[in-house]
Design an enzyme around this catalytic site. Structure first.
Site, PDB file in Angstrom:
ATOM      1  N   ASP A  66      11.479  38.450  39.111  1.00  0.00           N
ATOM      2  CA  ASP A  66      12.683  39.215  38.844  1.00  0.00           C
ATOM      3  C   ASP A  66      12.246  40.616  38.619  1.00  0.00           C
ATOM      4  OD1 ASP A  66      15.538  40.037  38.087  1.00  0.00           O
ATOM      5  OD2 ASP A  66      14.581  39.987  35.935  1.00  0.00           O
ATOM      6  N   ASP A 119      14.315  43.784  36.746  1.00  0.00           N
ATOM      7  CA  ASP A 119      14.653  44.350  35.300  1.00  0.00           C
ATOM      8  C   ASP A 119      14.442  43.261  34.241  1.00  0.00           C
ATOM      9  OD1 ASP A 119      15.857  47.013  36.186  1.00  0.00           O
ATOM     10  OD2 ASP A 119      16.996  45.637  37.286  1.00  0.00           O
ATOM     11  N   SER A 124      18.992  41.537  40.803  1.00  0.00           N
ATOM     12  CA  SER A 124      20.173  41.596  41.147  1.00  0.00           C
ATOM     13  C   SER A 124      20.803  42.876  41.237  1.00  0.00           C
ATOM     14  CB  SER A 124      20.869  40.932  39.880  1.00  0.00           C
ATOM     15  OG  SER A 124      20.692  39.556  39.786  1.00  0.00           O
TER      16      SER A 124
END
Length: 219
Positions: A15, A17, A106
């Site tokens: 991922d 952030d 995301s």
């Protein structure tokens, strides 16, 4: 639970952030300003970390036009890079996994690239963003896409996350999961994590024949 220190992984899917970059300042400033302008009470925002902007908009403000409202928050976040830095261990982790690493975020592609550059990180050859998928985390599609683009078996991938939604996505994809305590309390991470550590500074990745091994750092 899998003992990730005994496995050899074909790929490591990070991922961004909260895992590789600390972007909390811009995120909080942008969403607070957005909520104030659209008269959305802050109490509607639960723990949406790891969810796409559009997913958050649709949950907290279903009365708004999702396209326009999402474009608004995306613009705000693109314009604010103040305080974005690489989290501990992130630079070394990306360098260690090399071509076996991917970033699965995301954020939209433009925002992801802005934050990766602002943090001074190496951009992996594979970067999966909200623009590349139809269903965001906790759906497994983002991590399945990352594994596919690297030519890796999802069951032989390691997902590195700081948010419950991301860990759920990784587990649903069949991957092993490593959780970081960079943004979320341990109790919320443990149900879907094979291992929980403070940050990537607690992990050392090593490329070996057939993939990548994970070692716990001794401090």
């Amino acid at each position: 639970m899998r003992d990730i220190t005994t496995e050899i992984f074909e790929a490591v899917l990070f991922d961004n952030d909260g895992t590789l970059t600390d972007s909390r300042g811009p995120v909080e400033r942008s969403w607070r300003a957005w909520a104030a302008e659209h008269d959305v009470p802050l109490e509607r925002f639960g723990h949406f970390h790891g969810v796409t902007s559009r997913g958050i908009v649709e949950r907290v403000a279903p009365h708004l036009n999702a396209d326009a409202a999402t474009a608004d928050i995306d613009r705000r976040e693109l314009e604010d890079v103040e305080g974005i830095v690489a989290l501990p261990g992130a630079v070394d982790a990306l360098a260690a996994v090399g071509e076996r690493g991917a970033i699965v975020t995301s954020a939209g592609r433009e925002l992801a690239q802005v934050r990766i550059r602002a943090a001074g990180l190496i951009q992996t050859s594979v970067v999966v963003t909200a623009d590349d998928i139809s269903a965001g985390k906790p759906d497994p599609e983002p991590y399945l896409t990352g594994a596919r683009l690297l030519g890796a078996d999802p069951a032989r991938c390691l997902v590195v996350e700081d948010a419950p939604a991301g860990l759920q996505a990784g587990r649903a994809a069949g991957a092993a999961t490593l959780a970081l305590l960079t943004t979320t309390e341990q109790d919320a991470l443990e149900p879907d994590a094979d291992l929980v550590v403070e940050s990537l500074a607690d992990i050392r990745f090593e490329q070996v024949d057939g993939g990548v091994r994970v070692h716990l750092q001794v401090r």
